[in-house]
Design an enzyme around this catalytic site. Structure first.
Site, PDB file in Angstrom:
ATOM      1  N   ASP A 127       0.021   5.277   0.769  1.00  0.00           N
ATOM      2  CA  ASP A 127      -0.143   5.996   1.941  1.00  0.00           C
ATOM      3  C   ASP A 127      -0.244   5.209   3.285  1.00  0.00           C
ATOM      4  O   ASP A 127      -1.156   4.554   3.519  1.00  0.00           O
ATOM      5  CB  ASP A 127      -1.462   6.987   1.795  1.00  0.00           C
ATOM      6  CG  ASP A 127      -1.250   7.778   0.379  1.00  0.00           C
ATOM      7  OD1 ASP A 127       0.011   8.097  -0.041  1.00  0.00           O
ATOM      8  OD2 ASP A 127      -2.261   7.848  -0.294  1.00  0.00           O
ATOM      9  N   ASP A 164       0.977  -1.210  -0.097  1.00  0.00           N
ATOM     10  CA  ASP A 164       0.042   0.038   0.005  1.00  0.00           C
ATOM     11  C   ASP A 164       0.973   1.444  -0.044  1.00  0.00           C
ATOM     12  O   ASP A 164       2.082   1.214   0.374  1.00  0.00           O
ATOM     13  CB  ASP A 164      -0.802   0.042   1.155  1.00  0.00           C
ATOM     14  CG  ASP A 164      -1.892   1.229   1.275  1.00  0.00           C
ATOM     15  OD1 ASP A 164      -2.266   1.495   0.459  1.00  0.00           O
ATOM     16  OD2 ASP A 164      -1.832   1.793   2.438  1.00  0.00           O
ATOM     17  N   THR A 172      -2.687   1.055  -4.561  1.00  0.00           N
ATOM     18  CA  THR A 172      -2.796   2.058  -3.782  1.00  0.00           C
ATOM     19  C   THR A 172      -4.516   2.711  -4.150  1.00  0.00           C
ATOM     20  O   THR A 172      -4.590   2.998  -5.431  1.00  0.00           O
ATOM     21  CB  THR A 172      -1.954   3.067  -3.650  1.00  0.00           C
ATOM     22  OG1 THR A 172      -2.449   4.301  -3.139  1.00  0.00           O
ATOM     23  CG2 THR A 172      -1.769   3.802  -5.117  1.00  0.00           C
ATOM     24  N   ASN A 173      -5.242   2.676  -3.231  1.00  0.00           N
ATOM     25  CA  ASN A 173      -6.641   3.318  -3.645  1.00  0.00           C
ATOM     26  C   ASN A 173      -6.353   4.977  -3.689  1.00  0.00           C
ATOM     27  O   ASN A 173      -5.538   5.472  -2.647  1.00  0.00           O
ATOM     28  CB  ASN A 173      -7.666   3.143  -2.219  1.00  0.00           C
ATOM     29  CG  ASN A 173      -8.162   1.610  -2.360  1.00  0.00           C
ATOM     30  OD1 ASN A 173      -7.985   0.756  -3.174  1.00  0.00           O
ATOM     31  ND2 ASN A 173      -8.570   1.517  -1.068  1.00  0.00           N
ATOM     32  N   GLN A 174      -6.884   5.710  -4.649  1.00  0.00           N
ATOM     33  CA  GLN A 174      -6.636   6.822  -4.742  1.00  0.00           C
ATOM     34  C   GLN A 174      -8.243   7.627  -5.227  1.00  0.00           C
ATOM     35  O   GLN A 174      -8.588   7.947  -6.222  1.00  0.00           O
ATOM     36  CB  GLN A 174      -5.706   7.134  -5.971  1.00  0.00           C
ATOM     37  CG  GLN A 174      -4.256   6.822  -5.630  1.00  0.00           C
ATOM     38  CD  GLN A 174      -3.728   7.754  -4.445  1.00  0.00           C
ATOM     39  OE1 GLN A 174      -3.788   8.730  -4.510  1.00  0.00           O
ATOM     40  NE2 GLN A 174      -3.087   7.017  -3.293  1.00  0.00           N
ATOM     41  N   SER A 175      -8.853   7.596  -4.074  1.00  0.00           N
ATOM     42  CA  SER A 175     -10.115   7.998  -4.339  1.00  0.00           C
ATOM     43  C   SER A 175     -10.350   9.665  -4.412  1.00  0.00           C
ATOM     44  O   SER A 175     -11.100  10.090  -4.824  1.00  0.00           O
ATOM     45  CB  SER A 175     -11.265   7.748  -3.071  1.00  0.00           C
ATOM     46  OG  SER A 175     -10.935   8.423  -2.019  1.00  0.00           O
ATOM     47  N   ASP A 184      -1.525  -0.787   5.653  1.00  0.00           N
ATOM     48  CA  ASP A 184      -1.627  -0.349   7.187  1.00  0.00           C
ATOM     49  C   ASP A 184      -3.371  -0.277   7.551  1.00  0.00           C
ATOM     50  O   ASP A 184      -3.601   0.101   8.691  1.00  0.00           O
ATOM     51  CB  ASP A 184      -1.318   1.202   7.363  1.00  0.00           C
ATOM     52  CG  ASP A 184      -2.289   2.145   6.525  1.00  0.00           C
ATOM     53  OD1 ASP A 184      -2.284   1.666   5.203  1.00  0.00           O
ATOM     54  OD2 ASP A 184      -2.224   3.253   6.910  1.00  0.00           O
TER      55      ASP A 184
END
Length: 173
Positions: free
Chosen positions: A17, A15, A57-60, A141
């Site tokens: 961030d 991940d 990585t989620n980047q909403s 995390d």
């Protein structure tokens, strides 16, 4: 992205961030990016050991209209340049800009397949690279990161802070 070596290797899925960089929320500019202690060194150590290294990585923030996909790609390029300074590299970056409540409808989806805890980004990497699933690990995390790894058939580790290289030391033995 260069053509992968055809022989399966273990992969370190990371991940971004909160694992690679400090996470004050919606990091997309290099001037706001701060490496987690030991993150660059951990990546370089896994590279040296012959592992693939992928960022998932989620980047909403893209879907929410806070920044663009181009901003994400630019930050990843700057991360790559910084990693090269210590002999490290990410083999591929995967990100999911989709979110159920995205402001822009092109990014709106009720349950985006790529958004962790769904395993879409990991499955894409597995389809594109020869990954040895039995030896691979997903580090995140959040519980959703670990769950995405489980759904992709990969062991998950929850990083709770500190030095990432020290946290992962036992994985290379």
């Amino acid at each position: 992205m260069s053509a992968p070596d055809p022989s399966p290797r273990p992969a370190l899925f990371l991940d971004r961030d909160g694992v690679l960089n400090e996470d004050p929320g919606y990091v997309y500019r290099w001037e706001d990016f701060v490496w987690i202690p030991g993150a660059r060194e951990a990546i370089a150590a896994f590279n040296a050991a012959g592992w693939w290294v992928f960022v998932v990585t989620n980047q909403s923030g893209v879907g929410r209209g806070y920044y663009t996909e181009d901003d994400v790609r630019k930050l990843h390029a700057q991360m790559s340049a910084s990693l090269a300074e210590v002999g490290g590299k990410v083999d591929a970056f995967y990100y999911c800009p989709h979110h159920p409540e995205a402001a822009d409808e092109i990014y709106r989806h009720p349950d985006p397949p790529g958004r962790k805890p769904n395993p879409g980004m990991l499955l894409q990497a597995i389809a594109e690279w020869p990954v040895d699933l039995t030896r691979s690990v997903m580090v995140g995390d959040k519980d959703g990161d670990v769950e995405a790894g489980r759904r992709a058939g990969i062991r998950g580790l929850k990083f709770t802070g500190g030095d990432l290289k020290a946290f992962l030391e036992g994985e290379l033995t």
